[in-house]
Design a protein around this motif. Sequence first.
Motif, PDB file in Angstrom:
ATOM      1  N   LEU A 210     -73.185 -34.121 -28.854  1.00  0.00           N
ATOM      2  CA  LEU A 210     -72.505 -32.877 -29.199  1.00  0.00           C
ATOM      3  C   LEU A 210     -72.998 -31.718 -28.345  1.00  0.00           C
ATOM      4  CD1 LEU A 210     -72.128 -32.797 -33.101  1.00  0.00           C
ATOM      5  CD2 LEU A 210     -70.515 -33.555 -31.376  1.00  0.00           C
ATOM      6  N   LEU A 225     -68.816 -26.211 -31.965  1.00  0.00           N
ATOM      7  CA  LEU A 225     -69.689 -27.354 -31.704  1.00  0.00           C
ATOM      8  C   LEU A 225     -71.141 -27.032 -32.037  1.00  0.00           C
ATOM      9  CD1 LEU A 225     -68.097 -28.656 -28.398  1.00  0.00           C
ATOM     10  CD2 LEU A 225     -68.318 -29.959 -30.518  1.00  0.00           C
ATOM     11  N   ASP A 269     -65.113 -35.557 -33.239  1.00  0.00           N
ATOM     12  CA  ASP A 269     -66.259 -35.495 -32.337  1.00  0.00           C
ATOM     13  C   ASP A 269     -67.355 -36.482 -32.727  1.00  0.00           C
ATOM     14  OD1 ASP A 269     -65.409 -33.332 -30.585  1.00  0.00           O
ATOM     15  OD2 ASP A 269     -65.678 -32.010 -32.321  1.00  0.00           O
TER      16      ASP A 269
END
Length: 378
Positions: A210, A225, A269
Amino acid sequence: MTLACAMLAIATWFNTPTAHAAYRDLTKQQTLYREKLAEYAKALAAYEDLAGPYWKSITEKRSRRRARHSFQNIAANDYVLKQPPVYSGPPKPENPEGATSAEKAVPVVADFLREAKAQFDFVPDTPATENDYKRAYAAAARAAGLTAEQCVRIYAFESGGDGTYDVQAGLEYDVPGARAVSTALGYNQLLGTNSVELLAEAGDEFVSALRRKANAANGVRKDALLSKIDTLKKMIAFSRSVPDRWNAHARLADTPKGIGIHALNLDVDIGPLLQVRKLLTSVEFAKRYDFDAPLSAAELEMMNLTGDGNGFEMVLMSKDLRDKIPTSNFFQRGGYERNPVAGVNNTVAKLIAATNAKMDSEAQLQGAKALAALFEEF
């Protein structure tokens, strides 16, 4: 109608012939139920006299194999060679007055999302389209060194060949009365315990992945994020609050926080990273024992289905052993008795053959074909 009138009406009804007949019918049903329950208990006790020692011997043999800390020179006499006893008595009767105790409901996607928000203030970034999730999954799998054949065939087997990223065990098909049978979720059908365990063991990998995405992003996406990384770290800390053992992680997975963590599989993600890491863990397990040959999708599935140690034993077996060793040797009793596939395909050879056959069939469906095509992008 006043309360007094209502009570009078009820009392009057109970004194009618219809009420007396209903009471007699229920009494008759209860008598019959108790008789059937006694028959069931007697048959179950007789079955348990056989099944208890059998499954104890399975556990003892497995423990002795594990105590070697090696998979070398395992032979037929290291396994129980008889098939498990099969219960052939009457089914458990239903109480005419209804169930006496409520069965605990299996958490579903709505529960994962609710607890993720309540416990961690986390809302997964769900994909705009199914192919967006598939693309992220294919990218993660390629980066991990997994092949398209491995991933597509396992997806086909686990998700019915056309399953979505949020498909849950028992809810694969839109049929009346369908209900979740476990927390198994996604392309590789991870259990809630898998999600907690993977965070505990490989959480730092997910944070790094990430962070690389965040470093390459700008503006709102970058901020999102970075916030997701902070949340993920909290989840990892919770997952590491107990010893790194399956039973300990299972207890965490059954808490509100653990249920919330399972929602990570729905995030475009993080979810693909979790799903891929589960398969990669099995590949790495084999390599630790100097097994460098590519694992077939069916062999990987054996490790996914029964645990790495049990599945790896099947991978290493000669054809002769595969033909004679009962599949019961590789399951816990409860898992085996709930798994009709393992019971019908009751030797290693039969189970692997049935797995390959289902993979062959389900890989022809649109979802599996779409995933295979997306692997070509990487």
